[in-house]
Design an enzyme around this catalytic site. Sequence first.
Site, PDB file in Angstrom:
ATOM      1  N   SER A  79      90.480  61.004  54.471  1.00 19.81           N
ATOM      2  CA  SER A  79      89.553  60.215  54.752  1.00 19.81           C
ATOM      3  C   SER A  79      88.177  60.491  53.591  1.00 19.81           C
ATOM      4  CB  SER A  79      89.095  58.874  55.198  1.00 19.81           C
ATOM      5  OG  SER A  79      89.035  57.836  55.423  1.00 19.81           O
ATOM      6  N   ASP A 112      99.484  54.992  57.811  1.00 23.27           N
ATOM      7  CA  ASP A 112      98.031  54.591  57.298  1.00 23.27           C
ATOM      8  C   ASP A 112      97.575  53.312  57.228  1.00 23.27           C
ATOM      9  OD1 ASP A 112      95.179  54.866  56.615  1.00 23.27           O
ATOM     10  OD2 ASP A 112      95.376  56.918  56.583  1.00 23.27           O
ATOM     11  N   HIS A 124      96.507  57.417  60.854  1.00 23.80           N
ATOM     12  CA  HIS A 124      95.076  57.348  60.261  1.00 23.80           C
ATOM     13  C   HIS A 124      94.112  58.768  61.182  1.00 23.80           C
ATOM     14  CE1 HIS A 124      92.748  57.287  56.248  1.00 23.80           C
ATOM     15  NE2 HIS A 124      91.138  57.305  57.291  1.00 23.80           N
TER      16      HIS A 124
END
EC number: 3.1.2.12
Lengths: 279, 279
Positions: A146, A225, A258
């Site tokens: 991320s 995600d 995620h």
Amino acid sequence: MTVETLESHRCFGGTVSICRHQSAATGTPMRFSIFVPEGKGPFPTVTFLAGLTCTEENFTVKAGAYGKAAELGLAIIAPDTSPRGSGVADDPAYDLGQGAGFYIDATEKPWAPHFAMESYIARDLPAAVRDNFPVDGKRQSITGHSMGGHGALTLALKYPDHYHSVSAFAPIVSPTRCPWGEKAFTAYLGADRSSWAAHDASALMMSGSAVGHFDDILIDQGLDDSFLEKELKPELFEDACATHRQKLTLRRHAGYDHSYYFIQSFIGEHLEFHARHLA
Amino acid sequence: MTVETLESHRCFGGTVSICRHQSAATGTPMRFSIFVPEGKGPFPTVTFLAGLTCTEENFTVKAGAYGKAAELGLAIIAPDTSPRGSGVADDPAYDLGQGAGFYIDATEKPWAPHFAMESYIARDLPAAVRDNFPVDGKRQSITGHSMGGHGALTLALKYPDHYHSVSAFAPIVSPTRCPWGEKAFTAYLGADRSSWAAHDASALMMSGSAVGHFDDILIDQGLDDSFLEKELKPELFEDACATHRQKLTLRRHAGYDHSYYFIQSFIGEHLEFHARHLA
């Protein structure tokens, strides 16, 4: 450079340590974890940069990476995501300030004096590790998740000679074109967007940075995600790589989100990818 | 039996879910996590019982077990360690009350109405899992850590027909002869020690419980475990097994402590041990 070991645990024959040291770049104590396999070394290193809200703990505790690292003979470094402490600027939002350093050197007040995560990761952290652990400072690779995927990609493109290989999990590939990045860059770099592109992996790639240096770049992205469309946008990096014929292995995985459950599912393959390049 | 799924994540091709259901035994909602591999099943199950202070989260997040479980086709169940909630008795100490159920059915006030973890693990939890997930209820094994190692060993010796195999990480092998166990048993079972031996793995083994049922029992113990001498005392179980020629594979590991870094280092071998017995 002095490093204090706060705790250490035997793990898969090697040792996981949580460490603290003073960073010249941030002007603060910084924490990181390091896994060192059993044996004399010197071991090549893979640095994992974590995402928003994380500390050095998240990857260390949740990624399940050390069995594979022990097998491959890799040391794994997981730093904190920002300077911290009562003398360090902060913001109540989860996506700005402490826990959200974005792996850049801030130029704007109140962030500039301490938020220098680019210099920290590129310079102070590897020096501290080299001086205190049996690692081979010439064999480094980098990955992240991320915000940390953004960090891994941009650091690799800015400092290609530092890294044998780069990969990322669900990276923010273009912070200049997503809300998380626009908010952080406005705060840390100022409203003048002319300085931003130097810290945007897709813009760096589109400008030809490090072209020819990495024979392949590995990115894994979950299709469930919740940040995919608004914040991550892997297609922007894919387009930039295609422009310069940079080989990119971008794998889109149905059903994955995620979380660290996604990361743990693929970290083994990322470590194998880096081990091949570090061999 | 209705099970509510609070969250679920794809992981190594399978799914990790955090679930809640009403237990008749505890009279409260109870939480557990379950990993179910990819495919139709029905899958054999391994239940992991956690230690003092833990919830269903600790193993789920920290053990790094799901890659191996996916490879072996095992479902993994990790329940909470006690009933919880404002209507449930508690104690300020970390080793009594909520988070410290000791996998027995309390007979004493104020614990008796809700602290029925033996009945919960032996009866309610497997029924809830069987009714809601593609598992083979006839193929169960059990393991656990510390207080949960005590739980795994005692449940296997009390209900040998439920389990194909049993293993443990740094178990409390004789709660009647260590401070943690004496404190908890005094509270939950009363000061009269005559009822205690039925919940002590070493005493059960010494009395001949389940002799001949398990062809081997696997225990891993770290030698840098700070609880080893005062609370865990694996030699007491070793002696009891020797008395009845119960095969015990007790591995003492130099340098390992009581943490999940120890558990993650050996959980793969425990799952392989259980998979062989569940095949």
